[in-house]
Design a protein around this motif. Sequence first.
Motif, short mmCIF file in Angstrom:
data_model
loop_
_atom_site.label_atom_id
_atom_site.label_comp_id
_atom_site.label_asym_id
_atom_site.label_seq_id
_atom_site.Cartn_x
_atom_site.Cartn_y
_atom_site.Cartn_z
N ALA A 1 3.79 0.89 31.53
CA ALA A 1 2.70 0.58 32.27
C ALA A 1 2.29 1.54 33.26
O ALA A 1 1.07 2.06 33.36
N ASP A 2 3.39 2.19 33.99
CA ASP A 2 3.22 3.21 34.71
C ASP A 2 2.71 4.46 33.99
O ASP A 2 1.87 5.12 34.87
N ARG A 3 3.25 4.62 33.04
CA ARG A 3 2.63 5.74 32.40
C ARG A 3 1.24 5.74 31.77
O ARG A 3 0.30 6.84 31.78
N PHE A 4 0.91 4.56 31.38
CA PHE A 4 -0.43 4.16 31.28
C PHE A 4 -1.63 4.58 32.27
O PHE A 4 -2.45 5.32 32.31
N VAL A 5 -0.94 3.91 33.48
CA VAL A 5 -1.65 4.12 34.60
C VAL A 5 -1.78 5.69 35.05
O VAL A 5 -3.04 6.02 35.27
N GLU A 6 -1.10 6.21 34.96
CA GLU A 6 -0.72 7.85 35.46
C GLU A 6 -1.58 8.54 34.33
O GLU A 6 -2.54 9.30 35.01
N PRO B 1 -5.35 3.93 23.89
CA PRO B 1 -4.31 3.00 23.24
C PRO B 1 -3.18 2.66 24.14
O PRO B 1 -2.53 3.32 24.91
N MET B 2 -2.95 1.20 24.03
CA MET B 2 -1.84 0.78 24.91
C MET B 2 -0.86 -0.10 23.93
O MET B 2 -1.34 -0.84 22.86
#
Length: 198
Positions: free
Chosen positions: A173-178, A161-162
């Motif tokens: 966005a950075d947390r999602f990529v990580e 989920p985003m």
Amino acid sequence: MDTDCQHCPALAECRDRVVHGYGDAEAEVLVLGAAPSAGAERTGVPFTGDEPGERIQRVLGDLGLSRSPADADEPDLQNVYTTYLTRCRHPERGPTDEEVRNCDAFLTAEVRMINPELIVPVGQRALEALAIEYTTRAPDSFDADAEHATTVRGRGFELLPMKALGDLTDADADRFVEHVRENVFSRDYRQTKGRRSR
């Protein structure tokens, strides 16, 4: 895909174009939003043509799924396919339940064609729609903000989920990529579905 669909009269009257899915037809990752933005309607490509689209294109680039600048109208996507619950934009409102149902055949055809391993529902509407069809949880038990950058087990694939793009900060966005790099791409996320090896 029908470029002159008339299933939703209210949308057919006000849309500029139908925005169908775009990307790698053999992708393991599918990104799903609720409906095209004004930018996507202009370009004809999901998640492009405006600042929110650039936000998700940057995420895809950071994950190695796009080889194009974030502002490209026709990004070079690798191993990712982008699409929407509904293919037409209403300038004053989001899609109705009936409009989502009317477009379901398009989404079902794309999901079957691509057979993704990972689906990224962008925003609450997309997450709830996937919950109805592809998980054992009740749709109202999901919260896209709370479950942003987590992994949810679906039927035959995983959901990532985003938050809605309008609420997505650079830190989000950075947390999602990580999360995807460290907790998904770092392991074998592929299900046993008869998919040929890539």
